[in-house]
Design a protein around this motif. Structure first.
Motif, PDB file in Angstrom:
ATOM      1  N   ILE A 226       0.869  -1.178   0.000  1.00 11.11           N
ATOM      2  CA  ILE A 226       0.000   0.000   0.000  1.00 11.11           C
ATOM      3  C   ILE A 226       0.905   1.226   0.000  1.00 11.11           C
ATOM      4  O   ILE A 226       1.516   1.562   1.013  1.00 11.11           O
ATOM      5  CB  ILE A 226      -0.923   0.014   1.234  1.00 11.11           C
ATOM      6  N   LYS A 227       1.011   1.871  -1.165  1.00 11.39           N
ATOM      7  CA  LYS A 227       2.014   2.931  -1.333  1.00 11.39           C
ATOM      8  C   LYS A 227       1.447   4.266  -0.903  1.00 11.39           C
ATOM      9  O   LYS A 227       1.342   5.198  -1.702  1.00 11.39           O
ATOM     10  CB  LYS A 227       2.450   2.998  -2.797  1.00 11.39           C
ATOM     11  N   LYS A 228       1.082   4.378   0.343  1.00  9.97           N
ATOM     12  CA  LYS A 228       0.422   5.600   0.798  1.00  9.97           C
ATOM     13  C   LYS A 228       0.645   5.759   2.290  1.00  9.97           C
ATOM     14  O   LYS A 228       0.501   4.799   3.040  1.00  9.97           O
ATOM     15  CB  LYS A 228      -1.077   5.476   0.512  1.00  9.97           C
ATOM     16  N   VAL A 229       0.984   6.969   2.695  1.00  9.10           N
ATOM     17  CA  VAL A 229       1.103   7.274   4.125  1.00  9.10           C
ATOM     18  C   VAL A 229       0.267   8.522   4.398  1.00  9.10           C
ATOM     19  O   VAL A 229       0.046   9.331   3.491  1.00  9.10           O
ATOM     20  CB  VAL A 229       2.573   7.513   4.534  1.00  9.10           C
ATOM     21  N   PRO A 230      -0.233   8.687   5.625  1.00 10.63           N
ATOM     22  CA  PRO A 230      -1.200   9.764   5.864  1.00 10.63           C
ATOM     23  C   PRO A 230      -0.599  11.122   6.218  1.00 10.63           C
ATOM     24  O   PRO A 230      -1.322  11.994   6.681  1.00 10.63           O
ATOM     25  CB  PRO A 230      -2.022   9.216   7.033  1.00 10.63           C
ATOM     26  N   ALA A 231       0.693  11.328   5.963  1.00 13.63           N
ATOM     27  CA  ALA A 231       1.365  12.533   6.464  1.00 13.63           C
ATOM     28  C   ALA A 231       0.671  13.843   6.067  1.00 13.63           C
ATOM     29  O   ALA A 231       0.599  14.764   6.860  1.00 13.63           O
ATOM     30  CB  ALA A 231       2.817  12.545   6.002  1.00 13.63           C
ATOM     31  N   LEU A 232       0.175  13.959   4.840  1.00 13.00           N
ATOM     32  CA  LEU A 232      -0.445  15.220   4.405  1.00 13.00           C
ATOM     33  C   LEU A 232      -1.960  15.075   4.243  1.00 13.00           C
ATOM     34  O   LEU A 232      -2.581  15.767   3.428  1.00 13.00           O
ATOM     35  CB  LEU A 232       0.171  15.693   3.085  1.00 13.00           C
ATOM     36  N   ARG A 233      -2.553  14.188   5.032  1.00 10.77           N
ATOM     37  CA  ARG A 233      -3.988  13.960   4.916  1.00 10.77           C
ATOM     38  C   ARG A 233      -4.756  15.245   5.211  1.00 10.77           C
ATOM     39  O   ARG A 233      -4.468  15.933   6.194  1.00 10.77           O
ATOM     40  CB  ARG A 233      -4.421  12.864   5.879  1.00 10.77           C
ATOM     41  N   GLY A 234      -5.719  15.560   4.356  1.00 11.88           N
ATOM     42  CA  GLY A 234      -6.518  16.761   4.569  1.00 11.88           C
ATOM     43  C   GLY A 234      -5.861  18.037   4.059  1.00 11.88           C
ATOM     44  O   GLY A 234      -6.424  19.111   4.168  1.00 11.88           O
ATOM     45  N   LYS A 235      -4.657  17.939   3.517  1.00 12.69           N
ATOM     46  CA  LYS A 235      -4.000  19.119   2.948  1.00 12.69           C
ATOM     47  C   LYS A 235      -4.299  19.169   1.448  1.00 12.69           C
ATOM     48  O   LYS A 235      -4.338  18.144   0.781  1.00 12.69           O
ATOM     49  CB  LYS A 235      -2.479  19.049   3.140  1.00 12.69           C
ATOM     50  N   THR A 236      -4.496  20.380   0.945  1.00 14.85           N
ATOM     51  CA  THR A 236      -4.767  20.555  -0.475  1.00 14.85           C
ATOM     52  C   THR A 236      -3.508  21.078  -1.161  1.00 14.85           C
ATOM     53  O   THR A 236      -2.910  22.043  -0.705  1.00 14.85           O
ATOM     54  CB  THR A 236      -5.910  21.565  -0.688  1.00 14.85           C
ATOM     55  N   VAL A 237      -3.118  20.399  -2.233  1.00 14.54           N
ATOM     56  CA  VAL A 237      -1.958  20.836  -3.001  1.00 14.54           C
ATOM     57  C   VAL A 237      -2.422  21.125  -4.419  1.00 14.54           C
ATOM     58  O   VAL A 237      -3.048  20.280  -5.060  1.00 14.54           O
ATOM     59  CB  VAL A 237      -0.851  19.766  -3.029  1.00 14.54           C
ATOM     60  N   VAL A 238      -2.153  22.342  -4.899  1.00  9.30           N
ATOM     61  CA  VAL A 238      -2.519  22.708  -6.265  1.00  9.30           C
ATOM     62  C   VAL A 238      -1.277  22.650  -7.141  1.00  9.30           C
ATOM     63  O   VAL A 238      -0.252  23.240  -6.799  1.00  9.30           O
ATOM     64  CB  VAL A 238      -3.128  24.129  -6.297  1.00  9.30           C
ATOM     65  N   ASN A 239      -1.364  21.921  -8.226  1.00  7.79           N
ATOM     66  CA  ASN A 239      -0.275  21.888  -9.202  1.00  7.79           C
ATOM     67  C   ASN A 239      -0.645  22.842 -10.331  1.00  7.79           C
ATOM     68  O   ASN A 239      -1.529  22.557 -11.127  1.00  7.79           O
ATOM     69  CB  ASN A 239      -0.082  20.483  -9.757  1.00  7.79           C
ATOM     70  N   LEU A 240       0.021  23.993 -10.351  1.00  8.82           N
ATOM     71  CA  LEU A 240      -0.332  25.055 -11.284  1.00  8.82           C
ATOM     72  C   LEU A 240       0.717  25.081 -12.385  1.00  8.82           C
ATOM     73  O   LEU A 240       1.820  25.580 -12.190  1.00  8.82           O
ATOM     74  CB  LEU A 240      -0.353  26.374 -10.490  1.00  8.82           C
ATOM     75  N   PHE A 241       0.386  24.497 -13.529  1.00  7.02           N
ATOM     76  CA  PHE A 241       1.386  24.329 -14.587  1.00  7.02           C
ATOM     77  C   PHE A 241       1.045  25.175 -15.801  1.00  7.02           C
ATOM     78  O   PHE A 241       0.096  24.900 -16.515  1.00  7.02           O
ATOM     79  CB  PHE A 241       1.522  22.849 -14.963  1.00  7.02           C
ATOM     80  N   PHE A 242       1.852  26.223 -16.017  1.00  5.72           N
ATOM     81  CA  PHE A 242       1.655  27.108 -17.156  1.00  5.72           C
ATOM     82  C   PHE A 242       2.456  26.648 -18.371  1.00  5.72           C
ATOM     83  O   PHE A 242       2.399  27.278 -19.401  1.00  5.72           O
ATOM     84  CB  PHE A 242       2.064  28.545 -16.795  1.00  5.72           C
ATOM     85  N   GLU A 243       3.259  25.607 -18.203  1.00  6.29           N
ATOM     86  CA  GLU A 243       4.029  25.071 -19.320  1.00  6.29           C
ATOM     87  C   GLU A 243       3.744  23.588 -19.404  1.00  6.29           C
ATOM     88  O   GLU A 243       3.452  22.966 -18.390  1.00  6.29           O
ATOM     89  CB  GLU A 243       5.538  25.229 -19.059  1.00  6.29           C
TER      90      GLU A 243
END
Lengths: 183, 328
Positions: free
Chosen positions: B55-72
């Motif tokens: 199971i390749k998942k750990v809960p370290a950033l659970r509930g955090k939102t990360v936006v990947n903003l890619f202009f290129e």
């Protein structure tokens, strides 16, 4: 700083726990030891040596880092962010009886995190908890199956386990809060 | 979590080893100290284990939102960040310039303010303008990670390059590293030069004189237009992509001539040390800056770089998230 366990007491406690493990678990071959980093790991290693002596079986040994399972990553404003260390569980935990080892049982939050981490590795038949010192003040419904020493403490006190492997000496100390303690 | 004694944080903390970054943003490799670089690499080393689990998942950033903003356009970097975010249990959201209000004429500052109103915890940004991530860090209260800004920097790429190098050659101070190709347009080169010189490596940069940034020697590197001199005795050869999309003029007569003069062939590579490793940030222009037989050959660690990218980005996101607000 009062010493509550010396090297002799620590080693006798670990031998007694090893005997209790064999007494309670008929199928020694199903057992595996997993130490919680940092000091649970050398404790697990010592228990493995004791079990080898008593039951003449080699018990698989793993190390678990619970840093990524903590519940306070973005919450604490001071104090060090814990260093991420390697988790090494070189065997399948499926259908094994896992003996989880830590030095001090306090709020129970470390053990909660360790349980979450362990079940991400598979589905053990059972998990049993071994601690060298239980100092009370639980914040979660967690208890240990094997305890080296029950140590009633006051909240402001702190309990330090020092081991030869990590700290150069075997001892358990109880530290009074500096300001409030009259000399 | 468990408020125990300071000694409980382990021997590393006791010995004064760094355990956190100072800044809540990763904008430039130049902002990092050598201790911080090593902390990121060590953390990435431990993150790799997560990728080997069932199971390749750990809960370290659970509930955090990360936006990947890619202009290129980006496949590798965006995917790598996205996998890293998902393995840390963050809620990852991708915004690509082509599918966003950017095509309707919104400025970066306005896009950023609108995103800010939705309160993401971390914004990962790639932009064609150098310094775009700095602008974002000034406007937003989110933590910012630079995933490449114009011709300026690409810090996570350089850090994953360092992680890959360290797997093969742990002592940076003993290494000769040759960085070869389109130096002028390369943010990968700039970030790598900063980190490698900081860690004491002997860095050589090599490219056509038309693509040699002015004053590059001031960064503590040896500049040459002879690929043979750069490769001679090198421990690491890092090839850069010819960035046709960034070129505004004619820098060399033809791709074929470029390959003849600056391409890495097996014959040229023979001048390097016998245990040389060959790196490339991708995407490859096969037959231009690197011959296929080299890219797929025994010295190539190009795919290791890609796998290390996920662990490295997990480490960066985790460490960035752990920096306390208002504490330096």
């Amino acid at each position: 700083m009062p010493v509550v366990m010396d090297p002799g007491r620590i080693s006798r406690a670990l031998m007694r726990i090893a005997h209790e493990i064999v007494e309670r678990n008929r199928e020694v071959d199903e057992l595996a030891l997993v130490g919680i980093r940092t000091r649970g790991v050398p404790l697990a290693r010592r228990l493995a040596a004791n079990l080898q002596e008593i039951a003449e079986r080699e018990i698989p040994l793993g190390a678990l880092d619970i840093t990524l399972y903590r519940d306070d990553l973005m919450r604490h404003t001071v104090g060090p962010q814990p260093l991420l260390r390697h988790t090494e569980i070189p065997f399948s935990i499926d259908d094994r009886r896992i003996l989880l080892v830590d030095d001090v049982l306090y709020t129970g939050r470390t053990v909660r995190a360790a349980l979450d981490a362990l079940v991400d590795f598979g589905r053990p038949r059972a998990i049993q908890l071994i601690v060298l010192v239980d100092r009370g003040h639980r914040e979660l419904p967690i208890r240990a199956d094997y305890v080296g020493k029950n140590l009633p403490t006051a909240l402001p006190e702190s309990v330090q386990v020092r081991l030869v492997e990590t700290d150069g000496a075997d001892e358990v100390l109880i530290q009074q809060p500096a300001a409030e303690e009259p000399a | 979590m468990t408020p125990r004694t300071p000694a409980d944080t382990g021997p590393a903390a006791a010995s004064g080893q760094l355990s956190r970054l100072r800044s809540p943003h990763l904008l430039s490799a130049a902002d990092l100290t050598p201790e911080e670089v090593l902390l990121i690499l060590d953390t990435a080393g431990a993150m790799r284990e997560v990728g080997t689990r069932p199971i390749k998942k750990v809960p370290a950033l659970r509930g955090k939102t990360v936006v990947n903003l890619f202009f290129e356009p980006s496949t590798r970097t965006r995917t790598s960040f996205e996998i890293a975010e998902k393995r840390l249990s963050a809620d990852a959201l991708n915004i690509a310039a082509s599918g966003s209000s950017v095509v309707k004429g919104e400025t970066l500052a306005d896009t950023a303010r609108n995103l800010e109103a939705m309160a993401p915890d971390i914004i990962v940004i790639r932009h064609q303008a150098s310094g775009a991530c700095h602008l974002l860090a000034d406007i937003c209260s989110s933590r910012i990670v630079n995933a490449g800004d114009g011709m300026h920097e690409h810090p996570t790429q350089a850090l994953l390059d360092l992680l890959t190098i360290r797997d093969h050659k742990p002592d940076f101070a003993r290494l000769k590293v040759a960085i070869i190709g389109d130096l002028l347009h390369s943010r990968v080169m700039r970030s790598n030069v900063r980190l490698l010189t900081m860690l004491g490596a002997d860095v050589w940069v090599c490219g056509p004189p038309t693509m040699m940034p002015a004053g590059i020697e001031l960064q503590g590197v040896t500049a040459t237009s002879s690929i043979d001199a750069a490769v001679e005795g090198a421990d690491v050869v890092m090839m850069l992509r010819i960035q046709l999309e960034r070129m505004s003029g004619h820098f060399f007569p033809s791709l074929r001539e470029y390959h003849e003069l600056f391409g890495l062939s097996a014959a040229r590579l023979a001048r390097a040390r016998p245990d040389v490793i060959v790196m490339h940030p991708g995407p490859l222009n096969r037959g231009v800056e690197i011959a296929s037989e080299v890219a797929d050959g025994p010295y190539s660690v190009i795919l290791e770089q890609v796998s290390n990218g996920v662990a490295l980005r997990m480490a960066v996101l985790y460490l960035i998230a752990g920096v306390s607000e208002g504490v330096d």
